[in-house]
Design an enzyme around this catalytic site. Structure first.
Site, PDB file in Angstrom:
ATOM      1  N   LYS A  11      63.302   5.696  46.322  1.00 47.02           N
ATOM      2  CA  LYS A  11      62.762   5.005  45.869  1.00 47.02           C
ATOM      3  C   LYS A  11      61.353   6.252  45.489  1.00 47.02           C
ATOM      4  CE  LYS A  11      60.585   1.287  47.153  1.00 47.02           C
ATOM      5  NZ  LYS A  11      61.263   1.422  49.345  1.00 47.02           N
ATOM      6  N   ARG A  45      65.357  11.161  58.113  1.00 46.79           N
ATOM      7  CA  ARG A  45      64.567  11.675  56.986  1.00 46.79           C
ATOM      8  C   ARG A  45      63.544  12.254  57.294  1.00 46.79           C
ATOM      9  NH1 ARG A  45      62.019   7.514  53.006  1.00 46.79           N
ATOM     10  NH2 ARG A  45      60.495   6.604  54.158  1.00 46.79           N
ATOM     11  N   ARG A  73      58.351  10.177  60.162  1.00 44.61           N
ATOM     12  CA  ARG A  73      57.071   9.478  60.067  1.00 44.61           C
ATOM     13  C   ARG A  73      57.081   8.167  60.578  1.00 44.61           C
ATOM     14  NH1 ARG A  73      57.326   6.842  53.623  1.00 44.61           N
ATOM     15  NH2 ARG A  73      57.105   5.152  54.643  1.00 44.61           N
ATOM     16  N   ARG A  81      61.152  -2.930  59.099  1.00 42.41           N
ATOM     17  CA  ARG A  81      60.978  -2.850  57.645  1.00 42.41           C
ATOM     18  C   ARG A  81      62.393  -3.601  57.175  1.00 42.41           C
ATOM     19  NH1 ARG A  81      60.425   3.577  56.713  1.00 42.41           N
ATOM     20  NH2 ARG A  81      59.883   2.975  54.475  1.00 42.41           N
TER      21      ARG A  81
HETATM   22  P1  AMP Z   1      56.123   3.380  51.233  1.00 46.09           P
HETATM   23  O1  AMP Z   1      56.145   4.344  51.264  1.00 46.09           O
HETATM   24  O2  AMP Z   1      57.011   2.694  50.686  1.00 46.09           O
HETATM   25  O3  AMP Z   1      58.009   3.182  52.380  1.00 46.09           O
HETATM   26  O4  AMP Z   1      56.034   2.219  52.198  1.00 46.09           O
HETATM   27  C1  AMP Z   1      55.358   2.289  54.018  1.00 46.09           C
HETATM   28  C2  AMP Z   1      54.597   1.070  54.403  1.00 46.09           C
HETATM   29  O5  AMP Z   1      53.624   0.628  53.347  1.00 46.09           O
HETATM   30  C3  AMP Z   1      55.586  -0.076  54.739  1.00 46.09           C
HETATM   31  O6  AMP Z   1      56.388  -0.573  55.188  1.00 46.09           O
HETATM   32  C4  AMP Z   1      54.241  -1.111  54.166  1.00 46.09           C
HETATM   33  O7  AMP Z   1      54.430  -1.043  55.690  1.00 46.09           O
HETATM   34  C5  AMP Z   1      53.658  -0.453  53.922  1.00 46.09           C
HETATM   35  N1  AMP Z   1      53.432  -0.944  51.665  1.00 46.09           N
HETATM   36  C6  AMP Z   1      54.326  -0.551  51.031  1.00 46.09           C
HETATM   37  N2  AMP Z   1      53.391  -0.874  49.817  1.00 46.09           N
HETATM   38  C7  AMP Z   1      53.333  -1.900  50.698  1.00 46.09           C
HETATM   39  C8  AMP Z   1      52.308  -2.752  49.259  1.00 46.09           C
HETATM   40  N3  AMP Z   1      53.244  -3.387  48.066  1.00 46.09           N
HETATM   41  N4  AMP Z   1      52.735  -4.425  50.598  1.00 46.09           N
HETATM   42  C9  AMP Z   1      52.335  -4.195  51.706  1.00 46.09           C
HETATM   43  N5  AMP Z   1      52.329  -2.928  51.870  1.00 46.09           N
HETATM   44  C10 AMP Z   1      53.099  -2.213  51.257  1.00 46.09           C
END
Ligand code: AMP
Length: 208
Positions: free
Chosen positions: A13, A119, A152, A163
């Protein structure tokens, strides 16, 4: 144009959103980036956010919606946006205006696990590398800004599986909610090829 990207962790994404944002001249809004910004700047929300992110859990809807809403009120979002990582729950989906397009990034679970485990992210400019694909020219240094590359916390193996479980249980149902707004793309392929396919679709050219 308001575009929402939905897909499992590691489905591409963020990388695709960056390319799309450049081509379509729309802001790329990532809730994950918003949260990481709070962590880095040790804001009043940092401890709460960390207690969820580090374990692969979702940040509560109320805080997520509050922080995103603030960002979407900024001027650059008036023309539309590409939402990367939101909505991730039914509550979040129900609370937002229906977007024009919901792009579902479909990717095999083995590919997701493999991508996340390999990653690395530049700790300064946040550019993403992959040790099996997009490797940096110099080991552990960002090609662009020479910042250090880090893994990360939530890309560590023990967190990845959690996740994925959270994605299946809480986020996949959102696809049904958006119904015919959803278009599926296979993002198991190379970035350039899949970005081209997505842009063709958004510009309504036939996808060959
Ligand atoms: P990402 O960078 O999109 O993989 O997001 C990293 C982490 O941020 C996720 O594993 C969640 O813990 C948190 N997170 C991101 N977007 C959301 C969302 N829309 N709702 C709740 N937690 C989120």
């Amino acid at each position: 144009m308001k575009i929402v990207l939905i897909g499992g962790p590691g489905s591409g994404k963020g990388t695709r959103a960056k390319h799309m944002a450049k081509h379509l001249d729309l802001p790329h809004i990532s809730t994950g980036d918003i949260f990481r910004h709070h962590l880095e700047n040790k804001t009043e929300h940092a401890d709460e956010i960390k207690s969820f992110i580090d374990f692969g859990n979702l940040v509560p809807d109320s805080l997520t919606i509050k922080l995103l809403k603030k960002r979407l009120e900024e001027d650059d979002c008036k023309i539309g946006f590409i939402l990367d990582g939101f909505p991730r729950t039914m509550e979040q989906a129900k609370g937002m205006d229906i977007p024009e397009h919901v792009l579902f990034f479909d990717c095999h679970e083995n590919t997701l696990v493999d991508r996340l485990g390999n990653r690395l992210m530049c700790q300064d400019c946040k550019h993403i590398y992959n040790l099996k694909g997009q490797r940096p020219k110099v080991e552990n240094k960002c090609d662009g800004c020479e910042g250090d590359l880090i893994q990360r916390e939530d890309d560590k193996e023990e967190v990845i599986r959690d996740r994925l479980k959270v994605y299946k249980k809480q986020t996949e149902p959102v696809l049904d909610f958006f119904g015919n707004k959803v278009t599926k793309f296979d993002t198991g392929k190379e970035v350039e090829e899949s970005v081209e396919e997505i842009l063709k679709f958004l510009r309504k050219e036939p996808v060959v």
